[in-house]
Design an enzyme around this catalytic site. Structure first.
Site, PDB file in Angstrom:
ATOM      1  N   ARG A 140       0.854  -1.178   0.000  1.00 22.49           N
ATOM      2  CA  ARG A 140       0.000   0.000   0.000  1.00 22.49           C
ATOM      3  C   ARG A 140       0.896   1.236   0.000  1.00 22.49           C
ATOM      4  NH1 ARG A 140      -2.048  -3.573   3.890  1.00 22.49           N
ATOM      5  NH2 ARG A 140      -4.108  -4.408   3.397  1.00 22.49           N
ATOM      6  N   LYS A 165      -2.433  -2.354   8.161  1.00 20.42           N
ATOM      7  CA  LYS A 165      -3.881  -2.447   8.339  1.00 20.42           C
ATOM      8  C   LYS A 165      -4.225  -3.397   9.473  1.00 20.42           C
ATOM      9  CE  LYS A 165      -8.017  -2.682   5.472  1.00 20.42           C
ATOM     10  NZ  LYS A 165      -8.548  -2.954   4.126  1.00 20.42           N
TER      11      LYS A 165
END
Length: 229
Positions: A140, A165
């Site tokens: 990401r 995350k």
């Protein structure tokens, strides 16, 4: 109530930073109006302050308050709950576009030609590595800019992604070509005299400052447009 709600969100791995700001704004509004509690009229007055914003921004604010009130209803069935049908509608996301291998090659070729600057002496090498890691390792954008030199195992060709995350960490092995790209970048980085301590950001500027998520987004968007992708 707000603290308990945020704690419940944190417990399932949500950061809720923006939501914390939204609820703080709501609380300040209620204090200014000297209201004892939230009701339909006050909710409408509060959200009227944001009519100048886009629908997605208004949706985020109104949806956060809706979730707070729904959480409260578990212990207080008679409390106010906004009519869900009255909430702002979120703008639909654009459909994702798969970038083809030939386009990635063109993107890397364009990045290789970027001139160095006073603030970015290894700009070309940094943007090449950014494209390669995002494409081959599935990182990401936030994970990419948070990488430090200490997160890189150069010998093994592995990256450590820390608390991403849901606060989880993982190891990411690199392909042979991505490993070679990483090694080339680290050589250029050392030659430019950038901070070599383990805590230093992997991708950084002349002052050894990390790219921000927004800064990396803008740089990648510029690359894509310049390469006609």
């Amino acid at each position: 109530l707000v603290a308990a709600f945020l704690t419940s969100r944190h417990a399932i791995g949500r950061e809720y930073r923006n939501e914390r700001w939204i609820l703080s704004n709501l609380r300040s509004f209620l204090e200014r109006t000297e209201a004892a509690d939230l009701d339909a009229e006050l909710f409408d007055r509060w959200r009227a302050q944001f009519q100048h914003l886009g629908s997605s921004s208004r949706f985020a604010r109104e949806q956060t308050v809706y979730k707070l009130c729904r959480y409260r209803r578990r212990s207080d069935p008679g409390c106010f709950l906004p009519d869900r049908e009255s909430l702002a509608r979120q703008m639909p996301h654009a459909l994702p576009t798969i970038i083809e291998p030939a386009q990635v090659a063109r993107l890397i070729a364009y990045a290789s030609q970027l001139p160095p600057g006073n603030r970015s002496p290894v700009r070309a090498q940094a943007m090449r590595l950014a494209v390669v890691l995002l494409y081959t390792a599935g990182l990401r954008r936030g994970e990419l800019v948070r990488l430090t030199l200490g997160d890189v195992d150069v010998q093994a060709g592995v990256l450590r992604i820390r608390e991403s995350k849901f606060h989880k960490s993982r190891w990411v092995p690199l392909s042979a070509s991505a490993h070679t790209e990483l090694q080339r970048y680290l050589v250029a980085r050392r030659q430019a005299g950038l901070d070599g301590r383990p805590a230093a950001p992997l991708l950084c500027t002349a002052r050894s400052r990390a790219y921000s998520g927004g800064g990396m987004y803008s740089s990648l968007k510029h690359l894509l447009r310049s390469a006609s992708i």
